[in-house]
Design a protein around this motif. Structure first.
Motif, PDB file in Angstrom:
ATOM      1  N   ARG A  24      -0.388  12.447  -2.855  1.00  0.00           N
ATOM      2  CA  ARG A  24      -1.596  11.356  -3.546  1.00  0.00           C
ATOM      3  C   ARG A  24      -1.053  11.457  -5.129  1.00  0.00           C
ATOM      4  NH1 ARG A  24      -4.788  12.570   0.968  1.00  0.00           N
ATOM      5  NH2 ARG A  24      -5.846  14.195  -0.155  1.00  0.00           N
ATOM      6  N   LYS A  25      -1.092  12.784  -5.391  1.00  0.00           N
ATOM      7  CA  LYS A  25      -1.146  12.882  -6.914  1.00  0.00           C
ATOM      8  C   LYS A  25       0.226  12.306  -7.290  1.00  0.00           C
ATOM      9  CE  LYS A  25      -2.192  16.863  -8.508  1.00  0.00           C
ATOM     10  NZ  LYS A  25      -2.564  18.183  -8.787  1.00  0.00           N
ATOM     11  N   SER A  26       1.203  12.436  -6.785  1.00  0.00           N
ATOM     12  CA  SER A  26       2.617  11.966  -7.088  1.00  0.00           C
ATOM     13  C   SER A  26       2.432  10.154  -6.940  1.00  0.00           C
ATOM     14  CB  SER A  26       3.624  12.601  -5.973  1.00  0.00           C
ATOM     15  OG  SER A  26       3.972  13.585  -6.122  1.00  0.00           O
ATOM     16  N   ALA A  27       1.832   9.853  -6.005  1.00  0.00           N
ATOM     17  CA  ALA A  27       1.649   8.619  -5.955  1.00  0.00           C
ATOM     18  C   ALA A  27       0.843   8.009  -7.082  1.00  0.00           C
ATOM     19  CB  ALA A  27       1.006   8.016  -4.587  1.00  0.00           C
ATOM     20  N   THR A  28      -0.159   8.565  -7.667  1.00  0.00           N
ATOM     21  CA  THR A  28      -0.772   8.359  -8.695  1.00  0.00           C
ATOM     22  C   THR A  28      -0.004   8.293  -9.982  1.00  0.00           C
ATOM     23  OG1 THR A  28      -3.051   9.344  -7.935  1.00  0.00           O
ATOM     24  CG2 THR A  28      -2.674   8.900 -10.301  1.00  0.00           C
ATOM     25  N   VAL A  29       0.920   9.175  -9.983  1.00  0.00           N
ATOM     26  CA  VAL A  29       1.763   9.248 -11.264  1.00  0.00           C
ATOM     27  C   VAL A  29       2.535   7.914 -11.055  1.00  0.00           C
ATOM     28  CG1 VAL A  29       3.832  10.381 -12.254  1.00  0.00           C
ATOM     29  CG2 VAL A  29       1.807  11.770 -11.454  1.00  0.00           C
ATOM     30  N   VAL A  41       1.002  -1.403  -0.040  1.00  0.00           N
ATOM     31  CA  VAL A  41      -0.093  -0.026  -0.160  1.00  0.00           C
ATOM     32  C   VAL A  41       0.804   1.315   0.220  1.00  0.00           C
ATOM     33  CG1 VAL A  41      -1.833   1.109   1.372  1.00  0.00           C
ATOM     34  CG2 VAL A  41      -1.756  -1.192   1.214  1.00  0.00           C
ATOM     35  N   ILE A  42       0.383   2.122  -0.709  1.00  0.00           N
ATOM     36  CA  ILE A  42       1.260   3.348  -0.860  1.00  0.00           C
ATOM     37  C   ILE A  42       0.436   4.319   0.309  1.00  0.00           C
ATOM     38  CG2 ILE A  42       1.866   5.617  -2.083  1.00  0.00           C
ATOM     39  CD1 ILE A  42       1.847   3.927  -4.574  1.00  0.00           C
ATOM     40  N   LEU A  43       1.171   4.832   1.124  1.00  0.00           N
ATOM     41  CA  LEU A  43       0.541   5.650   2.149  1.00  0.00           C
ATOM     42  C   LEU A  43       0.730   7.236   1.950  1.00  0.00           C
ATOM     43  CD1 LEU A  43       1.497   3.670   5.606  1.00  0.00           C
ATOM     44  CD2 LEU A  43      -0.752   3.596   4.417  1.00  0.00           C
ATOM     45  N   ALA A  44      -0.033   7.905   1.634  1.00  0.00           N
ATOM     46  CA  ALA A  44       0.075   9.222   1.206  1.00  0.00           C
ATOM     47  C   ALA A  44      -1.133  10.102   1.710  1.00  0.00           C
ATOM     48  CB  ALA A  44      -0.058   9.579  -0.248  1.00  0.00           C
ATOM     49  N   GLU A  45      -0.687  11.001   2.621  1.00  0.00           N
ATOM     50  CA  GLU A  45      -1.641  11.650   3.483  1.00  0.00           C
ATOM     51  C   GLU A  45      -1.849  13.194   2.591  1.00  0.00           C
ATOM     52  OE1 GLU A  45      -0.009  12.612   7.332  1.00  0.00           O
ATOM     53  OE2 GLU A  45      -0.312  10.430   7.901  1.00  0.00           O
ATOM     54  N   SER A  46      -1.114  13.758   1.939  1.00  0.00           N
ATOM     55  CA  SER A  46      -1.144  15.156   1.447  1.00  0.00           C
ATOM     56  C   SER A  46      -1.753  15.011  -0.012  1.00  0.00           C
ATOM     57  CB  SER A  46      -0.019  16.142   1.405  1.00  0.00           C
ATOM     58  OG  SER A  46       0.883  15.800   0.524  1.00  0.00           O
ATOM     59  N   TYR A  93       4.211  -2.660 -15.667  1.00  0.00           N
ATOM     60  CA  TYR A  93       3.892  -4.273 -15.031  1.00  0.00           C
ATOM     61  C   TYR A  93       2.387  -4.774 -14.950  1.00  0.00           C
ATOM     62  CZ  TYR A  93       8.834  -3.825 -14.400  1.00  0.00           C
ATOM     63  OH  TYR A  93      10.264  -3.568 -14.533  1.00  0.00           O
ATOM     64  N   GLY A  94       1.358  -3.831 -15.246  1.00  0.00           N
ATOM     65  CA  GLY A  94       0.002  -4.306 -15.039  1.00  0.00           C
ATOM     66  C   GLY A  94      -0.395  -4.362 -13.757  1.00  0.00           C
ATOM     67  N   ILE A  95       0.291  -3.576 -12.811  1.00  0.00           N
ATOM     68  CA  ILE A  95      -0.174  -3.706 -11.553  1.00  0.00           C
ATOM     69  C   ILE A  95      -0.452  -2.165 -11.038  1.00  0.00           C
ATOM     70  CG2 ILE A  95       0.931  -5.782 -10.959  1.00  0.00           C
ATOM     71  CD1 ILE A  95       2.897  -4.113  -9.015  1.00  0.00           C
ATOM     72  N   ARG A  96      -1.321  -2.102 -10.146  1.00  0.00           N
ATOM     73  CA  ARG A  96      -1.384  -0.848  -9.452  1.00  0.00           C
ATOM     74  C   ARG A  96      -1.290  -1.022  -7.676  1.00  0.00           C
ATOM     75  NH1 ARG A  96      -3.146   3.496 -12.311  1.00  0.00           N
ATOM     76  NH2 ARG A  96      -4.245   3.106 -14.443  1.00  0.00           N
ATOM     77  N   LEU A  97      -0.792  -0.127  -7.231  1.00  0.00           N
ATOM     78  CA  LEU A  97      -0.657  -0.231  -5.614  1.00  0.00           C
ATOM     79  C   LEU A  97      -1.822   0.371  -5.005  1.00  0.00           C
ATOM     80  CD1 LEU A  97       3.037  -0.284  -4.985  1.00  0.00           C
ATOM     81  CD2 LEU A  97       1.672  -2.001  -5.625  1.00  0.00           C
ATOM     82  N   PRO A  98      -2.532  -0.083  -4.052  1.00  0.00           N
ATOM     83  CA  PRO A  98      -3.608   0.676  -3.455  1.00  0.00           C
ATOM     84  C   PRO A  98      -3.063   2.181  -2.746  1.00  0.00           C
ATOM     85  CG  PRO A  98      -3.808  -1.472  -2.722  1.00  0.00           C
ATOM     86  CD  PRO A  98      -2.457  -1.359  -3.591  1.00  0.00           C
ATOM     87  N   ILE A  99      -3.723   3.136  -2.861  1.00  0.00           N
ATOM     88  CA  ILE A  99      -3.185   4.359  -2.267  1.00  0.00           C
ATOM     89  C   ILE A  99      -4.021   4.614  -1.040  1.00  0.00           C
ATOM     90  CG2 ILE A  99      -2.902   6.780  -2.367  1.00  0.00           C
ATOM     91  CD1 ILE A  99      -2.644   6.324  -5.658  1.00  0.00           C
ATOM     92  N   ALA A 100      -3.658   4.574   0.365  1.00  0.00           N
ATOM     93  CA  ALA A 100      -4.295   5.042   1.496  1.00  0.00           C
ATOM     94  C   ALA A 100      -3.830   6.135   2.421  1.00  0.00           C
ATOM     95  CB  ALA A 100      -4.364   3.605   2.186  1.00  0.00           C
TER      96      ALA A 100
END
Length: 642
Positions: free
Chosen positions: A60-65, A51-56, A74-81
């Motif tokens: 979260r935008k950087s995590a989405t990129v 899981v990507i933990l992103a509070e601001s 790679y065909g995968i996405r990591l959950p963002i929480a």
């Protein structure tokens, strides 16, 4: 997990490596190399449970990129929480609220990854994390490592000229992706030129209706033919304001500021083709006997000295070189330019607006009654001071709108505008002079930073380019802070920029051919400064991985020369030759018998002993080609074995 097949047409990222093997800091293939790296013996498994933990919001935008890159590759996405679920995670922590700082830390343990820094730093930490990923039997992993990193220079740029040849929005976005991956933060967008005006200006639609198109383009070098030979193909295009805003936002999401350039007072032929009334022609002020002035009492003349008709459009030139056209030093022109810049500033939030200022022939000013009257009225020495007067007036307008002016180093001539930043392109002389005057400087000397130059000394082996010779090693050798400056003056050197002028770059493939791998060398110049750079380490450990990666995501880079080592064999006194390609996994085919090298030549497998002499009892010539893992074949390279 099973990794999906890489999508080659996607964004420019592919993650390569040898999993679970402990590596030294030097052997990690991160470009640019981080400031401090400590590698330990372990790894973190990356899978869809992480899981990507992103509070601001920005994190979260950087995590989405980051996620988009990961998914496309790679065909995968990591959950963002926003809070810890107790599962393995990539934690993004804001540790600095300074908007200017770009420092970050990455801590990788077997339990998870912590990335901390400013918002910008977190984005760069994510790029570093992407480059750390390796594969092993269909699994993704990251070595356990501690990284502390920050850039040497605040300005790390690449200039793209779209005036000579137009590039589509998708092509520019691909370039932005690559820039972001290697931590560039400025895209200088050269939008107007003699051969094309590329930005929609709503108040002046003729700028794109007329100025964005030329009927034909010369073939070959512009000094090769007299008269020119043209291709007969209409070329052009422009960006709507909506498209420009889309690119600006796309870049901003990747921590890149887009700096627009609107050329003035020279390089203005396309604008004056649409609006000749704003030009300074040979006889400005001439009152025709039977014609009508275009604007007020000003009469624009064509190259034959004849007055333009109100409805006549001049032609956008299809040949290169410095054109004689120049804007007029008159109120109508200043109002026009202020109108244009007002719309530009509405599109581009950049604090800097680039106004060019280079290669502005002043012959028309010399014969213009209007220009000479301004020189007399303002107490100016000559036409050089008139250009300074022109640019100072534009700078005042920009400053009133809370923007800063950047210009090429010609803006020094006749006196520098009070708050201007100088881009030093004619060597370092202009940059040194500006820094000594306490003006900010961006170094972009044509000796080291002009990526439109040839990449081989033998120009016949390369696609047609504008000239010059700029090999990879010379780019890497550059140090942006001249030693002739004091420490205080060196602080005015904001950074460095590579320039892609496109007279001879008409396609995206050729753009990438000129940009890579030299942009990777520039990335380390801009990020690392002078002290840490090591070219042998760069070409041995970092470059081979990243080039193989670029190929897998369909970047058409130039396959560089291999490293050739020639030593004396102690037993036979013959020459021993070792060839090391700079693209990981490549094959090499060579000859030493005078024949050309191709894929039927001898395959290189290990160092070999060369014959005593060449076929005519003279020096040997080693000829070789490099064939990459994806089947790309290099140019034929050669070196002499004396």
């Amino acid at each position: 997990m099973i990794i999906k097949k890489l999508k080659l047409a996607a964004l420019a990222f592919c993650l390569i490596g040898t999993a679970h093997a402990q590596q030294s800091a030097a052997q990690l293939s991160i470009i640019p190399k981080p400031s401090e790296t400590i590698v330990t013996n372990g790894h973190f498994d990356l899978n869809e449970e992480v899981v990507i933990l992103a509070e601001s919001g920005q994190s979260r935008k950087s995590a989405t990129v980051f996620n988009n890159f990961l998914h496309q590759l790679y065909g995968i996405r990591l959950p963002i929480a926003t809070f810890d679920h107790g599962t393995p995670s990539i934690k993004l922590s804001i540790s600095s609220n300074e908007e200017t700082t770009e420092a970050y830390q990455v801590e990788v343990t077997e339990e998870g990854i912590d990335i901390s820094g400013s918002e910008k730093g977190i984005f760069y930490g994510l790029q570093t994390t992407l480059q750390l990923i390796s594969t092993n039997n269909g699994n993704l992993s990251i070595p356990t490592v501690s990284i502390k990193d920050e850039p040497e220079f605040a300005y790390r740029g690449i200039m793209l000229d779209v005036g000579r040849h137009f590039f589509e929005v998708a092509e520019i976005k691909k370039m932005i992706d690559l820039m972001a991956y290697f931590k560039f933060n400025k895209m200088h967008w050269h939008l107007t030129e003699d051969q094309g005006w590329r930005l929609e200006i709503k108040k002046y639609p003729k700028l794109t209706e007329v100025g964005a198109w030329r009927d034909s383009t010369i073939i070959g070098q512009y000094w090769d033919f007299d008269p020119f030979v043209y291709d007969g193909v209409k070329h052009g295009g422009f960006y709507t304001q909506e498209e420009a805003r889309e690119i600006v936002q796309y870049a901003a999401d990747r921590m890149i500021t887009v700096i627009p350039e609107i050329e003035l007072p020279g390089h203005s032929s396309a604008a004056l083709a649409a609006h000749p009334e704003f030009g300074s022609f040979k006889m400005d002020g001439y009152e025709p006997k039977d014609g009508k002035p275009l604007t007020g009492s000003v009469m624009a003349m064509n190259e034959k000295g004849e007055p333009y008709d109100n409805d006549l459009n001049t032609t956008v030139p299809g040949f290169w070189g410095v054109q004689p056209n120049i804007y007029g030093v008159k109120e109508e022109t200043f109002q026009f330019l202020e109108d244009v810049l007002t719309e530009v500033m509405d599109i581009f939030p950049s604090e800097y607006i680039h106004i060019g200022g280079d290669e502005a022939p002043k012959d028309h000013w010399k014969t213009s009654a209007i220009s000479q009257d301004v020189i007399k009225k303002e107490g100016l020495e000559d036409e050089h001071e008139l250009q300074s007067h022109f640019i100072t007036r534009i700078e005042k307008f920009l400053n009133q709108n809370n923007r800063k002016l950047i210009g090429w180093d010609e803006i020094l001539e006749g006196g520098l505008a009070p708050n201007a930043t100088v881009m030093s392109w004619r060597g370092e002389k202009g940059g040194i002079a500006a820094a000594q005057m306490n003006h900010d400087v961006i170094m972009t000397p044509n000796s080291h930073m002009y990526f439109d130059h040839y990449q081989a000394e033998d120009q016949t082996t390369e696609p047609v380019a504008i000239g010059g010779f700029l090999p990879l090693e010379k780019v890497y050798s550059y140090s942006p802070r001249p030693e002739t400056l004091t420490t205080e003056q060196q602080n005015h050197i904001l950074g460095v920029q590579g320039n892609l002028w496109t007279e001879y770059i008409a396609t995206n493939n050729k753009l990438e051919y000129h940009l890579f791998p030299r942009a990777l060398a520039l990335a380390e110049v801009a990020w690392m400064g002078k002290t840490q750079k090591d070219y042998d380490e760069f070409t041995t450990y970092r470059l081979p991985h990243r080039l193989a990666e670029l190929e897998q995501i369909n970047v058409f880079y130039r396959v560089p020369e291999a490293t050739v080592s020639i030593t004396k064999d102690p037993n036979s006194e013959r020459h021993q030759v070792q060839i090391t390609p700079l693209v990981k996994g490549s094959k090499v085919y060579y000859t030493v018998d005078g024949h050309k090298a191709d894929q039927t030549a001898t395959a290189y497998t290990s160092p070999f002993l060369a014959p005593i002499t060449g076929p005519d009892h003279d020096n040997l010539t080693l000829r070789y080609i490099v064939v990459t893992p994806e089947g790309r074949q290099s140019n034929e390279f050669s070196t002499t074995i004396e």
